[in-house]
Design a protein around this motif. Sequence first.
Motif, short mmCIF file in Angstrom:
data_model
loop_
_atom_site.label_atom_id
_atom_site.label_comp_id
_atom_site.label_asym_id
_atom_site.label_seq_id
_atom_site.Cartn_x
_atom_site.Cartn_y
_atom_site.Cartn_z
N MET A 91 10.31 18.68 29.94
CA MET A 91 8.94 19.15 29.96
C MET A 91 8.78 20.28 30.99
O MET A 91 7.91 21.11 30.83
CB MET A 91 7.99 18.01 30.30
N LYS A 92 9.61 20.23 32.02
CA LYS A 92 9.51 21.28 33.04
C LYS A 92 9.85 22.64 32.46
O LYS A 92 9.19 23.63 32.78
CB LYS A 92 10.44 20.98 34.21
N ILE A 93 10.87 22.68 31.61
CA ILE A 93 11.28 23.95 31.01
C ILE A 93 10.17 24.51 30.15
O ILE A 93 9.86 25.71 30.21
CB ILE A 93 12.58 23.77 30.19
N LEU A 94 9.54 23.67 29.37
CA LEU A 94 8.43 24.11 28.53
C LEU A 94 7.25 24.58 29.38
O LEU A 94 6.63 25.60 29.08
CB LEU A 94 8.01 22.98 27.59
N GLY A 95 6.96 23.85 30.44
CA GLY A 95 5.86 24.24 31.32
C GLY A 95 6.11 25.57 32.01
O GLY A 95 5.23 26.42 32.10
N VAL A 96 7.33 25.75 32.51
CA VAL A 96 7.67 27.01 33.17
C VAL A 96 7.64 28.16 32.18
O VAL A 96 7.15 29.26 32.49
CB VAL A 96 9.06 26.90 33.85
N THR A 97 8.12 27.92 30.97
CA THR A 97 8.11 28.96 29.94
C THR A 97 6.68 29.37 29.60
O THR A 97 6.38 30.57 29.51
CB THR A 97 8.83 28.46 28.68
N CYS A 98 5.81 28.40 29.42
CA CYS A 98 4.40 28.71 29.10
C CYS A 98 3.72 29.41 30.28
O CYS A 98 2.93 30.34 30.07
CB CYS A 98 3.65 27.45 28.72
N LEU A 99 4.02 28.98 31.49
CA LEU A 99 3.43 29.63 32.67
C LEU A 99 3.89 31.08 32.78
O LEU A 99 3.07 31.97 33.04
CB LEU A 99 3.81 28.86 33.93
N MET A 100 5.18 31.32 32.56
CA MET A 100 5.68 32.69 32.61
C MET A 100 5.06 33.55 31.52
O MET A 100 4.71 34.71 31.76
CB MET A 100 7.20 32.70 32.49
N LEU A 101 4.90 32.99 30.33
CA LEU A 101 4.27 33.72 29.23
C LEU A 101 2.84 34.12 29.60
O LEU A 101 2.44 35.27 29.40
CB LEU A 101 4.28 32.89 27.96
N ALA A 102 2.09 33.17 30.15
CA ALA A 102 0.70 33.45 30.51
C ALA A 102 0.61 34.50 31.62
O ALA A 102 -0.21 35.42 31.56
CB ALA A 102 0.01 32.16 30.93
N LEU A 103 1.47 34.37 32.62
CA LEU A 103 1.44 35.33 33.73
C LEU A 103 1.83 36.74 33.29
O LEU A 103 1.19 37.72 33.66
CB LEU A 103 2.34 34.86 34.86
N LEU A 104 2.88 36.84 32.49
CA LEU A 104 3.31 38.15 32.02
C LEU A 104 2.30 38.77 31.06
O LEU A 104 2.06 39.99 31.10
CB LEU A 104 4.68 38.05 31.35
N PHE A 105 1.69 37.95 30.22
CA PHE A 105 0.66 38.46 29.31
C PHE A 105 -0.55 38.97 30.09
O PHE A 105 -1.07 40.05 29.81
CB PHE A 105 0.25 37.33 28.35
N SER A 106 -0.98 38.20 31.09
CA SER A 106 -2.13 38.63 31.88
C SER A 106 -1.79 39.88 32.71
O SER A 106 -2.63 40.76 32.89
CB SER A 106 -2.62 37.51 32.78
N PHE A 107 -0.57 39.97 33.20
CA PHE A 107 -0.14 41.16 33.95
C PHE A 107 -0.17 42.39 33.05
O PHE A 107 -0.61 43.47 33.46
CB PHE A 107 1.25 40.93 34.54
N SER A 108 0.30 42.23 31.81
CA SER A 108 0.28 43.33 30.86
C SER A 108 -1.15 43.78 30.56
O SER A 108 -1.44 44.99 30.51
CB SER A 108 0.97 42.91 29.57
N LEU A 109 -2.05 42.81 30.36
CA LEU A 109 -3.45 43.16 30.12
C LEU A 109 -4.06 43.86 31.32
O LEU A 109 -4.79 44.85 31.18
CB LEU A 109 -4.25 41.90 29.79
N TYR A 110 -3.74 43.37 32.51
CA TYR A 110 -4.28 43.95 33.74
C TYR A 110 -3.83 45.40 33.90
O TYR A 110 -4.62 46.27 34.26
CB TYR A 110 -3.85 43.11 34.93
N LEU A 111 -2.54 45.67 33.63
CA LEU A 111 -2.05 47.04 33.75
C LEU A 111 -2.73 47.97 32.74
O LEU A 111 -3.05 49.12 33.06
CB LEU A 111 -0.54 47.08 33.57
N ASP A 112 -2.94 47.50 31.52
CA ASP A 112 -3.64 48.31 30.53
C ASP A 112 -5.08 48.60 30.96
O ASP A 112 -5.58 49.71 30.79
CB ASP A 112 -3.64 47.62 29.17
#
Length: 79
Positions: free
Chosen positions: A1-22
């Motif tokens: 479950m940790k791997i899935l949680g870390v993966t989802c957290l990284m996805l959310a952070l990178l997606f929000s970072f991409s939106l913020y830069l745009d």
Amino acid sequence: MKILGVTCLMLALLFSFSLYLDILQGFDFRTSLKNAYNPFVVMETPELVVLFLFVFILFADTIIAFVQKKKGKTNKTKT
């Protein structure tokens, strides 16, 4: 479950970072979402199949490990 949680957290952070830069570049929020979603729109069918296969394997592996771990704990408590 940790791997899935870390993966989802990284996805959310990178997606929000991409939106913020745009947004910092002057795009509105709707255009930023379109820019983030665009790579998935231009994918061809075999590429989408491989992407969904990888996502399925990630979720299936995590769920199977969780069920086996839970099943192992219940077997130990019964004996």
